[in-house]
Design an enzyme around this catalytic site. Structure first.
Site: not given
Ligand SMILES: *Cc1c(COP(=O)(O)O)cnc(C)c1O
Length: 379
Positions: A181
């Site tokens: 992210k």
């Molecule tokens: C990254 C992401 C999440 C959450 O991911 P985690 O790995 O649980 O932190 C949820 N929704 C979207 C659209 C994502 O890109």
């Protein structure tokens, strides 16, 4: 991969901050949690941020705290990460998939109304790839139909719609901090809301249902361990100090890709500027033109990787994944033609803060060469 798809941006100051926590007596529920939450809340411009163990656990707590459960329906895109729909199913509610519009790849407001039934409780809006969804239309529908809005802003920290930060427009919004992210805590997430009662529910539910205002042993309801450690929070505090710089750098990378690939008739590029929006660049996803299909895309993806260039095929529609085909066959009932046509042609290119101009050049030159081969018959 010689050029990875993504790479976390970790500096010495990040490492030192995590080491300081290790030398302290507080490894969980300590001062770094408070500092991290304050920094997220003030950046987003809301009263409350509640940090949790992941974006997925944050989405689950939103469903749970809004009282959505057995037999309830939640509208959600299928063109997204599976966590969004899973969070709905954790509470035995039903994800109802709604198609996307072809420009920003977000929920199509024109298709929402038709998917609403007497059981619909909420809309889970995803700001896909960091581009805000059409919130004025979506909020309007939610208001007139009495639905809650949960914003999955896991890919969109810092994005804005009409001057308001993504994640702060609905009842609650969630950011995620996995290493791919915009900023990372290793694993982690945060829920933001303007509703302090809801925030209190999130705090209780993330910590085994313990009401922090009463005795620690007083569990008032069934909760979870969705806490995030002080080590993760210390990393998050340091990363948040650089958020503006990080988002500016990522926008510059997107602009470089655009300059390099613009005009290629075989590719559809993401828009750099959209009305009412500030994009927070999560990934750079190109689409092959309609003369290609999923076999071309898969071959191109494979060829890129065999040359050491990381690529992704996001997203594979949720409704086509085995667990959703069998467990919720009726969930695919809506018309999802944009979702399926677009998902067959997407290709995510290497995208991270430290990518160099020469790496971008290499990615683009290799991609153009391989796409040309695919066009001329790849077998
Ligand atoms: C990254 C992401 C999440 C959450 O991911 P985690 O790995 O649980 O932190 C949820 N929704 C979207 C659209 C994502 O890109």
């Amino acid at each position: 991969m010689r050029i990875p798809l993504s790479a976390p941006d970790i500096r010495e100051t990040d490492i030192e901050a995590v080491c300081r926590v290790l030398r302290s007596p507080h490894l969980s529920l300590g001062p770094k949690l408070e500092e991290f939450e304050r920094s997220i809340a003030s950046y987003a411009g809301v009263s409350d941020a509640v940090a949790v163990s992941s974006g997925t656990s944050g989405l689950h707590l939103c469903i749970r705290a809004l009282g959505i459960g057995d037999g309830d329906e939640v509208l959600v895109p299928s063109f997204t990460f599976i966590a969004a729909a899973n969070a709905i199913r954790y509470e035995r509610a039903q994800p109802v998939f709604v198609d996307i519009e072809p420009q920003m790849l977000n929920l199509d407001p024109a298709k929402l109304e038709a998917a609403i039934t007497p059981r619909t409780r909420a809309i889970m809006v995803v700001h896909t790839f960091g581009c805000p969804a059409e919130m004025s239309a979506i909020v309007g529908i939610a208001r007139t139909r009495g639905l809650s809005i949960i914003e999955d802003a896991c890919e969109a920290i810092g994005a804005e719609y009409d001057g308001r930060k993504a994640g702060t427009i609905g009842d609650a919004g969630v950011f995620a901090f996995y290493p791919n992210k915009q900023i990372t805590t290793g694993e982690g997430g945060a829920i933001v809301t303007r509703d302090s009662k809801l925030a209190g529910r999130f705090r209780t539910l993330r910590n085994q249902g313990r009401d922090s205002s009463i005795d620690w042993s007083d569990a008032s309801e069934l909760g979870y361990n969705y806490r995030i450690s002080e080590l993760n929070c210390a990393l998050g505090v340091e990363q948040m100090k650089r958020i503006d710089e990080v988002l500016a750098r990522r926008e510059a990378v997107a602009r470089s890709y655009h300059r390099r690939l613009n005009g290629n008739p075989t590719l559809v590029l993401p828009e750099l500027n959209l009305p009412c929006r500030r994009i927070s660049w999560f990934v750079y996803v190109v689409r092959l033109s309609s003369r290609f299909d999923s076999r071309h895309r898969d071959w191109i993806w494979q060829e890129m990787r065999s040359r050491g260039i990381g690529c992704g095929r996001y997203f594979a529609p949720i409704h086509l994944q085995p667990i959703y085909r069998t467990a919720a066959p009726e969930a695919g009932r809506a018309d999802l033609c944009n979702t399926e046509a677009i998902a067959d042609r997407v290709l995510a290119l290497p995208f991270f803060n430290q990518i160099t101009d020469s790496q971008i050049d290499e990615v683009c030159a290799t991609l153009e060469e391989i796409v040309l081969q695919a066009q001329n018959g790849f077998q």
